[in-house]
Design a protein around this motif. Structure first.
Motif, PDB file in Angstrom:
ATOM      1  N   LYS A 171      27.420  33.316 -24.450  1.00 23.08           N
ATOM      2  CA  LYS A 171      28.038  33.350 -25.777  1.00 23.08           C
ATOM      3  C   LYS A 171      29.032  34.508 -25.797  1.00 23.08           C
ATOM      4  O   LYS A 171      28.662  35.644 -25.523  1.00 23.08           O
ATOM      5  CB  LYS A 171      26.976  33.556 -26.858  1.00 23.08           C
ATOM      6  N   ASP A 172      30.261  34.217 -26.110  1.00 21.23           N
ATOM      7  CA  ASP A 172      31.290  35.261 -26.042  1.00 21.23           C
ATOM      8  C   ASP A 172      32.203  35.248 -27.259  1.00 21.23           C
ATOM      9  O   ASP A 172      33.351  35.667 -27.196  1.00 21.23           O
ATOM     10  CB  ASP A 172      32.125  35.079 -24.769  1.00 21.23           C
ATOM     11  N   GLY A 173      31.690  34.770 -28.365  1.00 21.50           N
ATOM     12  CA  GLY A 173      32.495  34.712 -29.585  1.00 21.50           C
ATOM     13  C   GLY A 173      33.051  33.324 -29.856  1.00 21.50           C
ATOM     14  O   GLY A 173      33.405  33.011 -30.994  1.00 21.50           O
ATOM     15  N   ARG A 174      33.134  32.480 -28.809  1.00 22.51           N
ATOM     16  CA  ARG A 174      33.598  31.111 -29.028  1.00 22.51           C
ATOM     17  C   ARG A 174      32.489  30.296 -29.689  1.00 22.51           C
ATOM     18  O   ARG A 174      31.310  30.518 -29.415  1.00 22.51           O
ATOM     19  CB  ARG A 174      33.970  30.447 -27.701  1.00 22.51           C
ATOM     20  N   PRO A 175      32.834  29.307 -30.530  1.00 20.94           N
ATOM     21  CA  PRO A 175      31.797  28.425 -31.078  1.00 20.94           C
ATOM     22  C   PRO A 175      31.075  27.709 -29.949  1.00 20.94           C
ATOM     23  O   PRO A 175      31.690  27.347 -28.937  1.00 20.94           O
ATOM     24  CB  PRO A 175      32.593  27.441 -31.944  1.00 20.94           C
ATOM     25  N   LEU A 176      29.771  27.484 -30.114  1.00 22.59           N
ATOM     26  CA  LEU A 176      28.978  26.870 -29.056  1.00 22.59           C
ATOM     27  C   LEU A 176      29.472  25.467 -28.731  1.00 22.59           C
ATOM     28  O   LEU A 176      29.451  25.035 -27.575  1.00 22.59           O
ATOM     29  CB  LEU A 176      27.503  26.847 -29.462  1.00 22.59           C
ATOM     30  N   GLU A 177      29.949  24.737 -29.756  1.00 20.81           N
ATOM     31  CA  GLU A 177      30.457  23.387 -29.503  1.00 20.81           C
ATOM     32  C   GLU A 177      31.703  23.416 -28.606  1.00 20.81           C
ATOM     33  O   GLU A 177      31.908  22.528 -27.768  1.00 20.81           O
ATOM     34  CB  GLU A 177      30.762  22.653 -30.818  1.00 20.81           C
ATOM     35  N   GLN A 178      32.511  24.452 -28.751  1.00 18.20           N
ATOM     36  CA  GLN A 178      33.685  24.606 -27.873  1.00 18.20           C
ATOM     37  C   GLN A 178      33.239  24.869 -26.432  1.00 18.20           C
ATOM     38  O   GLN A 178      33.783  24.291 -25.483  1.00 18.20           O
ATOM     39  CB  GLN A 178      34.566  25.747 -28.371  1.00 18.20           C
ATOM     40  N   ASP A 192      30.793  18.552 -42.131  1.00 20.89           N
ATOM     41  CA  ASP A 192      29.866  17.554 -42.680  1.00 20.89           C
ATOM     42  C   ASP A 192      29.130  16.784 -41.576  1.00 20.89           C
ATOM     43  O   ASP A 192      28.963  15.554 -41.648  1.00 20.89           O
ATOM     44  CB  ASP A 192      30.597  16.564 -43.602  1.00 20.89           C
ATOM     45  N   GLY A 193      28.718  17.505 -40.532  1.00 17.69           N
ATOM     46  CA  GLY A 193      27.938  16.892 -39.472  1.00 17.69           C
ATOM     47  C   GLY A 193      28.743  16.161 -38.419  1.00 17.69           C
ATOM     48  O   GLY A 193      28.178  15.610 -37.472  1.00 17.69           O
ATOM     49  N   ILE A 194      30.071  16.131 -38.565  1.00 21.23           N
ATOM     50  CA  ILE A 194      30.936  15.442 -37.607  1.00 21.23           C
ATOM     51  C   ILE A 194      31.752  16.473 -36.835  1.00 21.23           C
ATOM     52  O   ILE A 194      32.391  17.342 -37.431  1.00 21.23           O
ATOM     53  CB  ILE A 194      31.886  14.447 -38.302  1.00 21.23           C
ATOM     54  N   ALA A 195      31.714  16.377 -35.499  1.00 20.98           N
ATOM     55  CA  ALA A 195      32.545  17.240 -34.662  1.00 20.98           C
ATOM     56  C   ALA A 195      33.859  16.507 -34.371  1.00 20.98           C
ATOM     57  O   ALA A 195      33.844  15.411 -33.796  1.00 20.98           O
ATOM     58  CB  ALA A 195      31.826  17.566 -33.363  1.00 20.98           C
ATOM     59  N   TYR A 196      34.962  17.091 -34.778  1.00 22.95           N
ATOM     60  CA  TYR A 196      36.290  16.526 -34.523  1.00 22.95           C
ATOM     61  C   TYR A 196      36.827  17.190 -33.249  1.00 22.95           C
ATOM     62  O   TYR A 196      37.180  18.369 -33.257  1.00 22.95           O
ATOM     63  CB  TYR A 196      37.218  16.786 -35.708  1.00 22.95           C
ATOM     64  N   VAL A 197      36.843  16.399 -32.168  1.00 23.95           N
ATOM     65  CA  VAL A 197      37.201  16.928 -30.854  1.00 23.95           C
ATOM     66  C   VAL A 197      38.599  16.438 -30.502  1.00 23.95           C
ATOM     67  O   VAL A 197      38.832  15.240 -30.370  1.00 23.95           O
ATOM     68  CB  VAL A 197      36.197  16.468 -29.773  1.00 23.95           C
ATOM     69  N   ASN A 198      39.504  17.393 -30.335  1.00 22.73           N
ATOM     70  CA  ASN A 198      40.910  17.080 -30.098  1.00 22.73           C
ATOM     71  C   ASN A 198      41.278  17.395 -28.650  1.00 22.73           C
ATOM     72  O   ASN A 198      41.340  18.552 -28.257  1.00 22.73           O
ATOM     73  CB  ASN A 198      41.774  17.909 -31.063  1.00 22.73           C
ATOM     74  N   PHE A 199      41.477  16.340 -27.833  1.00 24.59           N
ATOM     75  CA  PHE A 199      41.810  16.496 -26.424  1.00 24.59           C
ATOM     76  C   PHE A 199      43.309  16.363 -26.195  1.00 24.59           C
ATOM     77  O   PHE A 199      44.028  15.736 -26.992  1.00 24.59           O
ATOM     78  CB  PHE A 199      41.097  15.436 -25.579  1.00 24.59           C
ATOM     79  N   THR A 244      25.802  16.321 -29.673  1.00 21.42           N
ATOM     80  CA  THR A 244      24.729  16.074 -30.650  1.00 21.42           C
ATOM     81  C   THR A 244      23.412  16.728 -30.241  1.00 21.42           C
ATOM     82  O   THR A 244      22.423  16.652 -30.974  1.00 21.42           O
ATOM     83  CB  THR A 244      24.521  14.562 -30.872  1.00 21.42           C
ATOM     84  N   GLU A 245      23.375  17.377 -29.085  1.00 20.13           N
ATOM     85  CA  GLU A 245      22.236  18.240 -28.730  1.00 20.13           C
ATOM     86  C   GLU A 245      22.226  19.495 -29.608  1.00 20.13           C
ATOM     87  O   GLU A 245      21.195  20.146 -29.755  1.00 20.13           O
ATOM     88  CB  GLU A 245      22.323  18.662 -27.259  1.00 20.13           C
ATOM     89  N   LEU A 246      23.407  19.847 -30.160  1.00 18.46           N
ATOM     90  CA  LEU A 246      23.531  21.072 -30.961  1.00 18.46           C
ATOM     91  C   LEU A 246      23.127  20.795 -32.401  1.00 18.46           C
ATOM     92  O   LEU A 246      23.430  19.728 -32.945  1.00 18.46           O
ATOM     93  CB  LEU A 246      24.973  21.590 -30.921  1.00 18.46           C
ATOM     94  N   PRO A 247      22.451  21.747 -33.045  1.00 18.79           N
ATOM     95  CA  PRO A 247      22.093  21.557 -34.458  1.00 18.79           C
ATOM     96  C   PRO A 247      23.345  21.468 -35.327  1.00 18.79           C
ATOM     97  O   PRO A 247      24.329  22.158 -35.094  1.00 18.79           O
ATOM     98  CB  PRO A 247      21.271  22.814 -34.782  1.00 18.79           C
ATOM     99  N   GLY A 248      23.288  20.582 -36.311  1.00 12.56           N
ATOM    100  CA  GLY A 248      24.412  20.463 -37.245  1.00 12.56           C
ATOM    101  C   GLY A 248      25.447  19.437 -36.845  1.00 12.56           C
ATOM    102  O   GLY A 248      26.388  19.184 -37.606  1.00 12.56           O
TER     103      GLY A 248
END
Length: 302
Positions: A189-196, A228-235, A262-266
């Motif tokens: 963990k280095d300050g970046r969001p875990l989903e990133q 709102d529970g949806i991860a918007y992933v922009n590639f 979806t392994e991550l909470p939220g």
């Protein structure tokens, strides 16, 4: 007149000698070890302290440590009411004796932080290499049931790295290309969001033998946002342009991202974007412009 001048000179000389002999206020610079607010890091507060007559630097350092931090963002885990009863230094070992309150730790993690803070605060002093902690004259007992014994300086850099490690589950294509298989990976963990971090680790590809990448070479993560529970992933465009095609390949790419996130909470669903826009399809086989839910059926069962 000459006698008066001589007398004044003698008086001034005497005052100067007396002033030189009077003990001035001594100060010293010490390092005190505390935690940050969420206990994810051990940090140092440098403090200039007054040295009262009759006290050693090691005694002053521990007394200052017990006062708690003055720097914003730091906190002490030492139980309230703890007093220093005695501190002796012999042959580069400090034996520090605390009052009974010291041992009233709220948990094992807090206990570890307290021991580290005491040991490193003292071991930073040039005359100390080891620290023995006593409570009311008896050795402090570790969670293992044995006494801690004399302790040397802790490697704070390594401890902080370990405190900021987290295990994430990533899904890659398995050996027979029929299912996705999990790879548990420790990340920093280095300050970046875990989903990133999760998506960027997926882009790197698997490290576990027998697994294969699911995201095309050259793909970059442009942004990721959870709402709102949806991860918007922009590639980047390479996610689509460099894809190898096929219905199975397409399914594996989509579900590896969705199941890993979806392994991550939220996070319940994933919406894919390419260069900031929704696309009708990734490789011609699946509707791609709607949020995807987790797919357990594509994961290989043990």
């Amino acid at each position: 007149m000459m006698k008066k001048i001589t007398a004044v000179c003698l008086l001034l000389c005497l005052l100067a000698i007396l002033a030189a002999c009077m003990p001035g206020k001594r100060t010293a610079r010490i390092n005190l070890y505390y935690n940050n607010e969420d206990n994810s890091e051990i940090l140092v507060e440098e403090r200039t302290v007054q040295m009262p007559r009759g006290k050693t630097l090691s005694q002053v350092a521990v007394e200052e440590l017990l006062k708690g931090p003055t720097k914003e963002g730091l906190k002490s885990n030492i139980p309230k009411g703890t007093r220093l009863l005695e501190l002796k230094v012999d042959n580069k070992q400090a034996t520090v004796n605390f009052s009974k309150e010291f041992a009233r730790f709220p948990g094992v993690m807090a206990e570890s932080f307290v021991v580290i803070s005491v040991v490193n605060t003292l071991a930073d002093l040039p005359e100390i290499e080891k620290v023995l902690i006593l409570v009311e004259g008896k050795e402090l007992i570790a969670p293992s049931g044995n006494p801690y014994g004399p302790l040397g300086r802790y490697d704070i850099e390594k401890i902080n790295r370990d405190l900021n490690k987290v295990a994430v589950t990533l899904y890659f294509t398995g050996e027979n290309a029929m299912y996705l298989e999990p790879e548990v990976r420790e990340v920093q963990k280095d300050g970046r969001p875990l989903e990133q971090i999760v998506v960027e680790e997926l882009i790197k590809g698997p490290t576990k033998p027998g697994l294969f990448r699911t995201i095309p070479e050259g793909t970059k993560l442009l942004s990721i946002e959870v709402k709102d529970g949806i991860a918007y992933v922009n590639f980047s465009k390479e996610f689509k342009e460099n894809h190898w095609g096929g219905s199975t390949g397409e399914a594996h790419t989509i579900n590896s991202v969705v199941n890993s996130l979806t392994e991550l909470p939220g996070i319940e669903k994933v919406q894919f974007l390419i260069e900031g826009k929704k696309e009708d399809t990734l490789a011609g086989h699946m509707i791609f412009d709607e949020p995807f839910s987790r797919n357990e059926n594509i994961i290989k069962k043990e």
